[in-house]
Design an enzyme around this catalytic site. Structure first.
Site, PDB file in Angstrom:
ATOM      1  N   ARG A  92       0.800  -1.230   0.000  1.00 45.71           N
ATOM      2  CA  ARG A  92       0.000   0.000   0.000  1.00 45.71           C
ATOM      3  C   ARG A  92       0.830   1.277   0.000  1.00 45.71           C
ATOM      4  NH1 ARG A  92      -3.738  -2.628  -2.410  1.00 45.71           N
ATOM      5  NH2 ARG A  92      -5.264  -3.703  -1.122  1.00 45.71           N
ATOM      6  N   ASP A 142      -6.606  -1.358   4.823  1.00 43.55           N
ATOM      7  CA  ASP A 142      -6.000  -0.761   3.633  1.00 43.55           C
ATOM      8  C   ASP A 142      -6.359   0.714   3.462  1.00 43.55           C
ATOM      9  OD1 ASP A 142      -4.482  -2.946   2.844  1.00 43.55           O
ATOM     10  OD2 ASP A 142      -6.190  -3.896   1.847  1.00 43.55           O
TER      11      ASP A 142
HETATM   12  N1  ARG Z   1      -5.674  -8.525   6.443  1.00 44.18           N
HETATM   13  C1  ARG Z   1      -4.630  -8.228   5.525  1.00 44.18           C
HETATM   14  C2  ARG Z   1      -4.096  -6.853   5.785  1.00 44.18           C
HETATM   15  O1  ARG Z   1      -4.692  -6.114   6.495  1.00 44.18           O
HETATM   16  C3  ARG Z   1      -5.016  -8.444   4.120  1.00 44.18           C
HETATM   17  C4  ARG Z   1      -5.930  -7.448   3.473  1.00 44.18           C
HETATM   18  C5  ARG Z   1      -6.220  -7.968   2.117  1.00 44.18           C
HETATM   19  N2  ARG Z   1      -7.001  -7.149   1.294  1.00 44.18           N
HETATM   20  C6  ARG Z   1      -7.878  -7.675   0.432  1.00 44.18           C
HETATM   21  N3  ARG Z   1      -8.480  -6.878  -0.387  1.00 44.18           N
HETATM   22  N4  ARG Z   1      -8.117  -8.956   0.400  1.00 44.18           N
HETATM   23  O2  ARG Z   1      -3.061  -6.499   5.292  1.00 44.18           O
END
Ligand code: ARG
Length: 401
Positions: A92, A121
């Site tokens: 990110r 995210d």
């Molecule tokens: N839980 C993980 C994190 O916070 C993965 C997030 C994954 N995002 C998705 N769109 N599947 O980094």
């Protein structure tokens, strides 16, 4: 107003294009970063333009990703809650940096991302942007629009957005070189074993080879530089380990995770290369760092994982931790041999020109150079405070049967 949208080509970000145009009267420029993994859509540009973007950029980001995010996190030993090697969380801040660069170049007033309001995210994007340019406006359509998945599809169809719904996975997936994050669908029941179809980088243990594979990973100052004696660049090295370790079922993680926003969620990961490289790197540190260095490093690793997870990459705190980590890596040079078998990655050999392991000190055989009698004086002084306390403040001991 011009808006630069982080665009994956999926449903949310595709629908976001007409939505931004209508809601914000925006000219939408899309930015797609290839951080490795997945097939990647070869047609993202066309899809973005077809959905109404005025420009669509695609950046090849794998080298930046490995050099500036993945390897620093590897050197830091950053693993969130002991399980998650942070693939998504590390991607990110790099995507945010690309967004910012395009925004500045194109004279955009805002950037946008497709994250929902309940995940990590959104925090990572928002705080990354703010950490680099607090004046840039951030729009998160999926946080505002209150549409269900079906409503999004209806909305997209009515705006002629190309949606390939046929290939839709029952899971929500984010993938890059450092791992694949899988959530939602049947995974939301933490009592249910993840179905085989959730996985794509790793074989199930039932189908892995019956013979182990040995692999030698060489590091220079904490950076992996060669596999089985062959020099390799970081991207190829990670890709290669993902392939072979994945074949042996290494790197599956089923994690009941704590999100920053306070939600516990069931997250499944596949991270073969991250699993192997973290194990190897840790093993090399165990032979090249002193006990004191290792003790503090462990705490720093945890702090590092937490703040990366929480989206605080672009902060002074991060830069301080990073400087400490870099400093610890000076002599982390050498080779680790691992054995991959039936989902496990076991360190079975280590060697380093800077090894602090001294055979003549460690051996119980002849050649022992350790002065056994000197231990007496050592223990005498080491135990001095304890003996004083035992005399003055006798312990109360429980009765034994
Ligand atoms: N839980 C993980 C994190 O916070 C993965 C997030 C994954 N995002 C998705 N769109 N599947 O980094």
């Amino acid at each position: 107003m011009k808006v630069v949208l982080a665009y994956s080509g999926g449903l949310d970000t595709s629908v976001a294009i007409p939505w931004l145009k209508e809601r914000y009267d925006a000219e939408v420029i899309t930015l797609t970063a290839n951080l490795g993994g997945g097939q990647g859509r070869s047609d993202v540009e066309e899809r973005a333009l077809a959905a109404g973007a005025i420009k669509a950029f695609v950046v090849e980001g794998r080298e930046d990703f490995v050099r500036h995010f993945v390897f620093p996190a590897l050197q830091a030993g950053a693993i969130y809650q002991g399980q998650y090697s942070l693939g998504t969380a590390l991607g990110r801040p790099l995507i945010a940096r690309y967004l910012l660069e395009v925004a500045h170049r194109e004279g955009a007033e805002a950037v946008a991302h497709g994250c929902t309001g309940k995940g990590n995210d959104q925090v990572r994007f928002d705080l990354s942007i703010a950490g680099m340019d607090p004046s840039l406006r951030i729009i998160a359509p999926a946080r505002e629009w209150n549409m269900t998945r079906d409503e999004e599809i209806q909305y997209g169809k009515s705006r002629n957005v190309p949606l390939d719904l046929g290939q839709r996975s029952p899971f929500s997936i984010d993938e890059n070189l450092w791992g694949r994050s899988i959530e939602a669908g049947t995974l939301e029941d933490p009592w249910q074993e993840p179905p085989e179809e959730a996985y794509s980088l790793t074989r199930s243990l039932e189908n892995t080879p019956q013979t182990p594979l040995y692999m030698e990973v060489s590091f220079n100052r904490g950076l992996p530089v060669a596999l089985n004696g062959d020099d390799m660049n970081g991207v190829d090295l990670i890709q290669h380990i993902n392939d072979v370790a994945g074949e042996h079922g290494v790197g599956r993680v089923d994690h009941l995770e704590d999100r920053l926003v306070g939600i516990k969620s069931r997250e499944v990961y596949e991270a073969p290369a991250a699993t192997v490289l973290h194990a190897a790197h840790r093993a090399l540190e165990s032979i090249t760092l002193s006990r004191d260095q290792l003790r503090l490093k462990e705490k720093v690793s945890q702090e590092y994982a937490e703040h990366v997870y929480n989206g605080l990459w672009y902060t002074g705190f991060h830069q301080d931790l990073d400087a400490y980590v870099k400093s610890t890596q000076h002599y982390v040079t050498g080779t680790i041999r691992v054995k991959l078998f039936k989902g496990s990655c076991t360190v079975v050999g280590r060697t380093s020109p800077f090894s602090l392991y001294q055979h003549d000190l460690a051996t119980y055989d002849k050649g022992d150079s350790f002065d056994h009698r000197a231990s007496e004086g050592f223990i005498h002084i080491y135990g001095l405070a304890g003996r004083t306390q035992a005399r003055v403040q006798p312990l109360e001991l429980p009765e034994l049967n």
